[in-house]
Design an enzyme around this catalytic site. Structure first.
Site, PDB file in Angstrom:
ATOM      1  NE  ARG A 140      -2.893   1.142  -0.564  1.00 46.41           N
ATOM      2  CZ  ARG A 140      -3.298   1.149  -2.229  1.00 46.41           C
ATOM      3  NH1 ARG A 140      -3.709  -0.052  -2.380  1.00 46.41           N
ATOM      4  NH2 ARG A 140      -3.244   1.692  -2.964  1.00 46.41           N
TER       5      ARG A 140
ATOM      6  CE  LYS B  91       0.039  28.227  -4.122  1.00 46.44           C
ATOM      7  NZ  LYS B  91      -1.261  29.173  -5.266  1.00 46.44           N
TER       8      LYS B  91
ATOM      9  CE  LYS C  57       3.771  34.337  -1.968  1.00 43.66           C
ATOM     10  NZ  LYS C  57       3.076  33.328  -2.138  1.00 43.66           N
TER      11      LYS C  57
ATOM     12  CD  GLU D  67       2.040  37.801  -5.614  1.00 40.81           C
ATOM     13  OE1 GLU D  67       2.399  36.854  -5.262  1.00 40.81           O
ATOM     14  OE2 GLU D  67       1.039  38.407  -4.704  1.00 40.81           O
TER      15      GLU D  67
ATOM     16  CG  ASP E  40      -0.393  36.661  -8.830  1.00 42.93           C
ATOM     17  OD1 ASP E  40       0.192  35.568  -8.633  1.00 42.93           O
ATOM     18  OD2 ASP E  40      -0.740  37.500  -7.872  1.00 42.93           O
TER      19      ASP E  40
END
Lengths: 254, 254, 254, 254, 254, 254
Positions: B75, B110, B142, B172, B193
Site C-alpha cells: 500500500r 504547493k 509577494k 510579484e 499574478d
C-alpha cells in the site's frame, strides 16, 4: 501584524463543481500547530469550526504575530489546510450522493504518505467513517493474500491464529462463488469487489445479514446512489484521499 | 513469490481524460526504497524507465521476495507511485499544451507536506522544471511581504541585505504600475499574478527582457497555450502538485 | 542561585591580538536555548546585545536558577558562545581591514559540521555577509565540477537545466582565459581563485561589471586591504569559520 | 571518476608555524562515513594511517565513485578532516613541548558542540590523552560547585553519595590552602588552576603522590615545558580543541 | 474529570511477601511526564513523595483533566510506575537485609533496555546505590575481557592507556589467586565473583583495605546478611532490576 | 574471537521453580540485531530455535567477531534475551496449567515500556496468544470508560461511531447485572473481571456463546486450571509481562 485566511476564487472552482458550499474549515488545529512549532508568539483564531460549510469569500481564521514567522509558516499551513479541505469536500459529495440510504461512506488506506491521520480526520469532518488505519487494526484478506496462503480457508486460519481476538476478519470476494466461500470461512465482513450492480445486489441478498458487506473497486468513478441501493453496508472509496482537488484558500495581510 | 505492478482500468480513466498514454513509470526508485526498508530480500525490477509513457495493461515492474514483506509494503509503495505518476501525467499535459512556444512549465511550493522532493522529481519526469524548493533557494517577494515591509523598495533592500548574493530576487506584480515599480527596484524575475491575457502581454512587452517573467495565479484552470503566447518565460502551476488524480496501478500475484 | 558570564583574561589574549575590544556578546540566544532545554526555571538575562563590542572584564549576561541545572549546561553554553564570539571577532577584523572600500567580506561553507547556522549568524554579527548556506541556494561551478562535466559550457548548461531559475550561477576561474570563458558562458558571478593581485585587478577590469566578482583562495592569509583595492565585489574567507580562536568567557557564581 | 585528497599550500602555513610536518591523516574513517551515507558506490582508499605525519603535497586518500556524490559530500568530509587534523597537529605540538618529562597532555570538555567524540579521537591521534567525556565519567568539583555546595567538604560528601563508586573525585584548587583542604577531603586528583610556576611546584611537592595532579588554566598560552617541569602528572589544555587552525586539505579530480 | 491512583489488592501480594509496607510512590515525575506529553491540560498531584512507604489502599496521586487524555495515558503511566515501585520495593528488602553492617547494596547494568535511568533512580529511592551507568563511567575488567586481552596485566594496561584518568579500575576475581593478581595489577576495586562465604571472607581479609571489594554472582538468590558479614564494601544484585514483581497500582475514576 | 551463550546456574533456579526445562532460546533475532547495529562483522549463529526448550548448560548460540564489539553489545543483548526468555517461560507455565481445556492464555498491555513488540513475541513463543497491541486494534470498554461516558450504552455508542467497523467491542463486567447489560449493548467480547469461580461459571453459562468471554483480574495469582474449567474462552494475565523472572544466561569466551 494580522492576517486572515479566506476561501477565494469561488467562481473558478464553480466551473467544474456543482456545489454552492464547500467544506473549507477543516484542519485549523493543524494550522495552529504549524505556527506553534515556528514561533510561540503567533496566535491562530479560527472563525469557523472544523467541518463547517464555507462559501467563497468567507474568512475562516485570523492569524496574528510577527510577520516573519507568519510568512515562514504560510505555505506549509495552507498546503495542509487546502488538502484536508479538499478531502472533506470530496467526502461530503459522496455522503450526499447516498443520502436516504443506510449505506456509510468509508475511506481506505490510499492516503497521502505521512498524512494518513489528517486525511482520515478530514474524511470524518466530511461526514464519512473510517476504515482501518493500518494493517494491525483489522484483517483484510485480499486476492494476493489468498494466492499467497493457498486458499480462503488457509488464509482465514492463519489470520485467526496470529491476530488478536479483538479484530474482525474481512475477505475480498469478486464472484458469487467467492462470496459463498468467504461466508463459509466465517468472515465477519465481505468486500464485494468490482462487481456489477445486479451481482452486488444478489450477493447482499445471499449474505442476508450473516456478515457486513462493503462495496469496493474504483468507487470514485461509480454511481454511488445506485451502489448504495443494492443494500451494502459500506462503500469504500480510495479517491476520497488519493485524487483530491485542493480547496483554494489564501492568507492576506489585513 | 513474485508480483507484478500494472497500470489497470484504463477505460475508466479514459472517461475523463483525452490521453491515450500516461506517465506511469514514475517513482520506481521510491518503490524499491519502500521494500528495502522492510526487507532486504525483496527485489524490485523496473520494466520501464522513470518518466516513460505507459498505457493500460503495461506491466511496469516485477517484485519478488517473501510475500509477507511484499504485502506489508504494497500500500505504501503504491500510494507513492500512484501519486507521483499522477503528478507526472498532469505535468505532461501542461507541457504539451504549451508546445511550440518557448515558455516553460514550473511547479510551486504547493506540494504535499512531506513529499516535496518526490513531487518535484515527478514534475521533472513529466517534462516540467522546478521553481525553488524552499524559502532559502530563491527570494520571492509577494503582496504580504510588501505589506509587511512597507513597500517594494524596502522589501527588496531587506532581501538584498539578508540573503546570499547567489540568489535572484523575484517580485510579484498584479498591475502595470507594480510591474514598473518592480523593474525599478532591480527585480531579477517579475511574477505576473492573476493578470488577464492582454495585460500580461503588455507587461511582457514593457519589461522587454530586462527581467525574467513568470505567469501565476490559478494557472491550473487557465488556457495555458494562450498564456504562453503572451511571451512569458515561465508559467507556474500549483495544481501540478496540489490537485492530482492518482494513476490507477495495481500489484498482482503472478 | 545566580551566576554571571564575563569576558576574562584579556591580557593573555592581548599578547597576540592588537585589538582593544572584542565581539563577545554573540550567541546569547543560543545560551538561553541551552538552558531552556535543560530546565525551564533557568533564566538568562543578557546585558549586551548580539554583536556588541566587549572588553576584558565586561559582564555580558546574568543567569539565575537551580545551580545544578546551570552547572550542567555551563560547558555546552560556553563552548557555543566562545566559538561564536571567536567567529564574530575574526570577521570584524576582516571587515575593518577592508574599510574604505566597497568590498564585502563573506563566509564560505567551511563551517563547523552541525553548526553552520550559528557560524553564519556569527559572521553577520561581526559585520560580514553570508555566501550560500548549502548546495541548493546557489550554484557554484568549481574546477572539479568543470572536470566532471567536460568543460565550462557543459557545466553551465547542466546547471541551468537542473536548477530553479531563482538561483544565480557562479563559476570559478583561475586564469584570464577562464575568466573570459566564464563570462561567455553567462556566469552571474565569477570567482577569482588563488590569483595574484595584478592578475586579479586585470580580471576585474576586464569583467567591468558584466558579472559580480569574488576573490577566493586562502584569503585568511592574505592582505585583505590590497585584495579589496583590486575592486572585487566580495572576498570569501574560509578561515572566518574554520580556524577560529575562541573568546575567553567564564561563568562565575556571584 | 576518481579524486585525490592532498595536503596543499604548505608554504602558506609555514609562515606561522615552525613545523616541517603535520598530522594530516586524521579522520579518514569519518570521511568514509560521510560518503557511505550519501552513496554506497563511493569508495575511499586511505593512503596514510590515522595519526601519520604528512607534509605538503602528500596525497592522503583516493576517492572513487559517481562524481555527483563525491562533489556533494566533498565539503562536509573536508570540514571534518581539516578540523580533526588541526586538532591532532595542535596536540602533537603540545606533546612535543613536554617531551622528556613524565607529564601527559590531556584535553578538556571545551570541544566543538556535536563533535566531542571526533575531537577527542583527534587528540589521541596527536599523542595526547583524554580527560573525561562528559559529566558522568568523572567528578570534577570546581569553584562554582564549591560555592553552590557550601564548601569543599560538603561538595565531596554530595559527590560520594550520588555518584557510582567507580568514579574518581577531582577538586579544583587555586591556592595552597585549597590544595591542603582538597587533600584532606580525600580528593583522588587535584587540579592546580591558574597557578604561577613556583606555586605549582610547591603544591606538587606538598601533595607528594597522595593524589594525582593536573595543571589547568589557559594552558594554551603557557610555556608547557616549564609547567611540566613542576612535576604535575597532567596538563589539560582547552585550546587543543576550542582554538584550532584547520589543516589545508583539498580534493582534486585526477 | 478526576482520577486517583491507589495501591490495591494488598492481600494478594501479602501471600508471598512478608512486608507490611511497600515502596509504591516511586516514579510520580515519570507519570506526570507521560501525561504532559499527551495533553498539557492534564494535572498530576502526587500525595506521597518519591520513595515513601505506602500500604494497601493508600491513594498516591490525583490526576485531573480531559478523561480521553487520562485514559489514553493510563496504561503507559501505570506500567512505568508499577515497575519502578517494584524495583524500589525489591531494593528496600535487600537494604533491610544488610542493616547493621557497613555494606552497601548496588545495582548492575542488568536493567530493562530503554529504562536504565528510571531503573537506577528506583534503586536509589529504595535505599540502594548505583553502580556505573554505562561502559564509559567505570572500567570493569571481567573474565571475558581478561581472556580477550591475554591476561590481567595486559587488560589493566590497556584500560589505563585508553580511559580517562578520572575512572577507577575494577577487576573480577573468582579465586584467591586472581584476587592476589588483581591487587598486584593495581585494581581500585576487586569484584569477588561467585565465591563461597568462607572464601569471600578470606579475600576481604587479604585485601585489607588496599582496594574496595564488591560481592557479585546471583546475589538475588543469596543470604545477603551472611554475605555482608564477610566485610565486603558492596553487594551488587542484578535481580534488583531484571527480575521484578510489579507493584499493583490502579487508576480509578472518582 | 568466539563466544558462546549458555543457560547457566540451573540449580539455583531450581530452588524456586518446579520445571526441568525452560524456554530460553527466545529472542535470538533480537540478539543478532543488537550486534548488527554495533558492528557488521559480528556473526550470531543460533543453535536452538526461538521458543525451543532448553535446560541448564545448553549452549544456545555462538557469536564470533571482534571481541571489542562483542563485549560492547554483551549486556544489551543479554538483558533482552534474559527478559524475553523469562516471559516465554512464565507463559509456558500458564499454558501448561490449562492444558486439557479449550481456554487460551493471552497477554495484556501491561508490558515493559518500549518493549511491547518483543514482550508479545515472547508470549507467542511460550505458547500464548496476543490480546490487542494498542488502543487502536481493539475496543475495550472498562469501568473508567463507562464512568466517563455515562453508562454502558453510551460508551458502546461512542465506540461504534468513532472506530473502524473492523474492530470488535469488548466490555468489562464485574457483576451478573453488568454481564447482562454488556450482552444487551451488543458486546462482541465480555471481560469477566475479578469474579469468584462460581460467579464466573454462571456468567459463562448465561452468555452461552452469544459473546466471547475473557477472565481477568490478578490472574497471575489465581488457580488457572480452575478458572479455565469455568469455560471461559480466554484468560488474560498481566503478570506474564509485568512480573517476570529473567532467565540466567551468560556469554563465555571459548
Amino acid at each position: 501584524m494580522k492576517f486572515t485566511m479566506a476561501h477565494t476564487n469561488i467562481n473558478v472552482l464553480d466551473l467544474d463543481r456543482s456545489l454552492a458550499f464547500y467544506k473549507a474549515a477543516l484542519g485549523l488545529d493543524v494550522v495552529r500547530r504549524v505556527f506553534e512549532l515556528l514561533d510561540a508568539e503567533v496566535t491562530v483564531r479560527p472563525l469557523v469550526k472544523d467541518g463547517a460549510l464555507v462559501k467563497a469569500g468567507d474568512i475562516i481564521a485570523e492569524i496574528a504575530g510577527p510577520s516573519r514567522s507568519i510568512l515562514t509558516g504560510e505555505r506549509t499551513a495552507l498546503n495542509l489546510l487546502q488538502h484536508m479541505s479538499g478531502v472533506a469536500t470530496r467526502t461530503m459529495e459522496a455522503v450526499q450522493a447516498v443520502s436516504g440510504t443506510d449505506t456509510k461512506i468509508v475511506d481506505t488506506r490510499k492516503t497521502m504518505p505521512g498524512l494518513r491521520v489528517l486525511d482520515k480526520h478530514a474524511v470524518r469532518c466530511g461526514g464519512g467513517s473510517n476504515h482501518r488505519f493500518n494493517l494491525s487494526d483489522g484483517v483484510l484478506i485480499k486476492d494476493n493474500h489468498i494466492s499467497a496462503s493457498g486458499g480462503i480457508a488457509e488464509a482465514v486460519a492463519r489470520a485467526r491464529d496470529g491476530c488478536p481476538h479483538t479484530l474482525k476478519i474481512e475477505i475480498e470476494a469478486e464472484t458469487p462463488a467467492q462470496v459463498s466461500e468467504a461466508l463459509a470461512a466465517g468472515a465477519d465482513i465481505i468486500m464485494l469487489d468490482n462487481m456489477q450492480l445486479a451481482e452486488m445486489k444478489d450477493a447482499v441478498g445471499f449474505i442476508n445479514g450473516r456478515a457486513l458487506t462493503e462495496a469496493s473497486g474504483n468507487m470514485g468513478e461509480r454511481d454511488l446512489k445506485a451502489v448504495a441501493e443494492t443494500g451494502v453496508d459500506y462503500i469504500s472509496i480510495g479517491a476520497l484521499t488519493h485524487s483530491v482537488k485542493a480547496l483554494d484558500i489564501s492568507l492576506k495581510f489585513s
